[in-house]
Write a protein that holds these residues in place. Sequence first.
Motif, mmCIF file in Angstrom:
data_model
loop_
_atom_site.group_PDB
_atom_site.id
_atom_site.type_symbol
_atom_site.label_atom_id
_atom_site.label_comp_id
_atom_site.label_asym_id
_atom_site.label_seq_id
_atom_site.Cartn_x
_atom_site.Cartn_y
_atom_site.Cartn_z
ATOM 1 N N LEU A 38 0.837 -1.195 0.000
ATOM 2 C CA LEU A 38 0.000 0.000 0.000
ATOM 3 C C LEU A 38 0.873 1.248 0.000
ATOM 4 O O LEU A 38 1.952 1.271 0.616
ATOM 5 C CB LEU A 38 -0.929 0.011 1.221
ATOM 6 N N TYR A 39 0.375 2.305 -0.672
ATOM 7 C CA TYR A 39 1.114 3.555 -0.822
ATOM 8 C C TYR A 39 0.240 4.728 -0.392
ATOM 9 O O TYR A 39 -0.991 4.664 -0.445
ATOM 10 C CB TYR A 39 1.562 3.741 -2.278
ATOM 11 N N ALA A 40 0.904 5.810 0.021
ATOM 12 C CA ALA A 40 0.186 7.004 0.485
ATOM 13 C C ALA A 40 -0.639 7.605 -0.639
ATOM 14 O O ALA A 40 -0.152 7.780 -1.756
ATOM 15 C CB ALA A 40 1.176 8.021 1.035
ATOM 16 N N GLN A 41 -1.883 7.941 -0.328
ATOM 17 C CA GLN A 41 -2.787 8.543 -1.301
ATOM 18 C C GLN A 41 -2.718 10.071 -1.297
ATOM 19 O O GLN A 41 -3.109 10.713 -2.252
ATOM 20 C CB GLN A 41 -4.233 8.118 -1.003
ATOM 21 N N LYS A 42 -2.229 10.636 -0.183
ATOM 22 C CA LYS A 42 -2.144 12.100 -0.086
ATOM 23 C C LYS A 42 -1.022 12.469 0.865
ATOM 24 O O LYS A 42 -0.525 11.634 1.629
ATOM 25 C CB LYS A 42 -3.467 12.685 0.403
ATOM 26 N N ASN A 43 -0.601 13.724 0.808
ATOM 27 C CA ASN A 43 0.415 14.219 1.716
ATOM 28 C C ASN A 43 -0.135 14.228 3.139
ATOM 29 O O ASN A 43 -1.320 14.463 3.365
ATOM 30 C CB ASN A 43 0.842 15.636 1.342
ATOM 31 N N LEU A 44 0.733 13.963 4.109
ATOM 32 C CA LEU A 44 0.344 14.016 5.509
ATOM 33 C C LEU A 44 1.390 14.818 6.271
ATOM 34 O O LEU A 44 2.536 14.384 6.367
ATOM 35 C CB LEU A 44 0.251 12.592 6.082
ATOM 36 N N PRO A 45 1.021 16.006 6.789
ATOM 37 C CA PRO A 45 -0.247 16.715 6.581
ATOM 38 C C PRO A 45 -0.414 17.136 5.122
ATOM 39 O O PRO A 45 0.560 17.204 4.383
ATOM 40 C CB PRO A 45 -0.127 17.937 7.497
ATOM 41 N N SER A 46 -1.643 17.458 4.764
ATOM 42 C CA SER A 46 -1.902 17.844 3.378
ATOM 43 C C SER A 46 -1.711 19.338 3.151
ATOM 44 O O SER A 46 -1.800 19.807 2.014
ATOM 45 C CB SER A 46 -3.319 17.431 2.968
ATOM 46 N N PHE A 47 -1.444 20.098 4.207
ATOM 47 C CA PHE A 47 -1.115 21.530 4.096
ATOM 48 C C PHE A 47 -0.352 21.929 5.362
ATOM 49 O O PHE A 47 -0.419 21.245 6.389
ATOM 50 C CB PHE A 47 -2.371 22.391 3.928
ATOM 51 N N ASP A 48 0.390 23.054 5.289
ATOM 52 C CA ASP A 48 1.077 23.562 6.479
ATOM 53 C C ASP A 48 0.032 23.950 7.517
ATOM 54 O O ASP A 48 -0.925 24.673 7.210
ATOM 55 C CB ASP A 48 1.916 24.793 6.138
ATOM 56 N N ASN A 49 0.190 23.483 8.755
ATOM 57 C CA ASN A 49 -0.820 23.790 9.770
ATOM 58 C C ASN A 49 -0.208 23.906 11.152
ATOM 59 O O ASN A 49 0.957 23.592 11.368
ATOM 60 C CB ASN A 49 -1.936 22.744 9.748
ATOM 61 N N ALA A 50 -1.027 24.351 12.088
ATOM 62 C CA ALA A 50 -0.582 24.596 13.459
ATOM 63 C C ALA A 50 -0.695 23.329 14.292
ATOM 64 O O ALA A 50 -1.712 22.644 14.260
ATOM 65 C CB ALA A 50 -1.409 25.713 14.088
ATOM 66 N N ALA A 51 0.332 23.055 15.076
ATOM 67 C CA ALA A 51 0.336 21.870 15.939
ATOM 68 C C ALA A 51 -0.338 22.136 17.279
ATOM 69 O O ALA A 51 -0.601 21.199 18.032
ATOM 70 C CB ALA A 51 1.763 21.403 16.174
ATOM 71 N N LEU A 52 -0.629 23.420 17.567
ATOM 72 C CA LEU A 52 -1.283 23.766 18.828
ATOM 73 C C LEU A 52 -1.960 25.130 18.700
ATOM 74 O O LEU A 52 -1.781 25.849 17.723
ATOM 75 C CB LEU A 52 -0.264 23.749 19.988
ATOM 76 N N ASP A 53 -2.761 25.477 19.685
ATOM 77 C CA ASP A 53 -3.395 26.805 19.718
ATOM 78 C C ASP A 53 -2.341 27.856 20.069
ATOM 79 O O ASP A 53 -1.529 27.650 20.987
ATOM 80 C CB ASP A 53 -4.499 26.857 20.780
ATOM 81 N N GLY A 54 -2.345 28.964 19.339
ATOM 82 C CA GLY A 54 -1.360 30.002 19.630
ATOM 83 C C GLY A 54 -1.447 31.154 18.651
ATOM 84 O O GLY A 54 -2.545 31.484 18.148
ATOM 85 N N TYR A 55 -0.291 31.747 18.354
ATOM 86 C CA TYR A 55 -0.214 32.884 17.437
ATOM 87 C C TYR A 55 0.838 32.577 16.382
ATOM 88 O O TYR A 55 1.987 32.232 16.701
ATOM 89 C CB TYR A 55 0.166 34.166 18.188
ATOM 90 N N ALA A 56 0.451 32.705 15.105
ATOM 91 C CA ALA A 56 1.352 32.453 13.987
ATOM 92 C C ALA A 56 1.987 33.768 13.558
ATOM 93 O O ALA A 56 1.285 34.743 13.273
ATOM 94 C CB ALA A 56 0.589 31.827 12.829
#
Length: 388
Positions: A38-56
């Motif tokens: 079996l092979y990956a069907q999509k990127n993981l994560p599929s977009f840049d995202n926040a690992a926790l609540d905070g301020y970017a």
Amino acid sequence: MKNLFETLKDLENEITPLDEFEIINLENAKDRILAEDLYAQKNLPSFDNAALDGYAFNYADLKESLNIKGVIFAGDNKTYEIGKNECYKIMTGAKMPKNADTILMIEDEFLENNKLIIKKIPKQFNARRLKGEELKQGEFLLKKGTKLNSKHIALLASQGIYKIQVIRKIRIGIFSSGNELKEPWQTCNEENIYNANALPLMTMLDSCEINYLGIIKDDFNIIKSALSKTNFDLLITSGGASVGEADFLEKAFDELGYKAIFKGVKARPARPSKLYKKDKNLALILPGNPMAAYLSCFIFGKKIIHLLSNALEKPLKISAKMGTDLKIKKGRNNFILGDLENEFFIPFNENKFGSGMILPLIKSEFLLISDENVENYTKGEQIWLLKL
């Protein structure tokens, strides 16, 4: 007659993996064997995202007060962007705004005049999860032959892989042999004994498709008739494995055209075990004594299933030290039951037990199988154990 390890090696040359597959849903996949890579069907994560609540924010603006442009929530598909000395409040899993590379965790916020003042400086790139940092589309996931567990299922679910191709369940028929036997749900007098073999063997092999065939009397014609009507990948019998007058199983298999892969093994208490083969059908004859039947099935039954399913997973061996000096009989493999105390293996009752007993199994979590040339173990000696 060969020793246990030679016999197990012979099985690898005699048993052909199944070539029949089925498609199942992911919720039914635990303990099933993958029939394809079996092979990956999509990127993981599929977009840049926040690992926790905070301020970017952009780490280059670290020494400035930052204007808070708004809040980005998880699931918001809009594209946001920050400029010089700007930031967004962001929730876990939300998409990172353009030009932001670092997140200040919400617990470290300090607000003044609706601006963010960074007093506790995080590392650059803190809590930012990058697109494809764990898996990239098309990357290898799981190998054919993998026995699926809950962690594998989590991985496949994260990829939206819901229907998978697996080896079909191995079909096993189990029966017991003996005029003296009664089932646990029947009335048993002092001249009879309860059948303590079938149910534990069924539960030991519960990842397979099990069919219990009941108790067969010690009558050659009855036994031969019963065997001729079965069509399983693996037929398992307990009792009738020795060479007594009423043990008709070997004769019945011979007359039905089965070939013996092995007849007995130099191992205590598995010595009377036998394995027969006809075309793709296998028949494993186990000793009648409960402990001998259980341990023989644990070794041979599981090995046969492993080979039929072409599984990659091998029995887990645990490293330990011998907890006492022990003398054993040379010239055979000895099955030594016991428990671990810290890292030391303590044999049950100094390895004194009978093959018809059950309590030693209950009171032991581990199995040591000796080499046939070993006649002494020394306290502190390094050993390898199987977990029962």
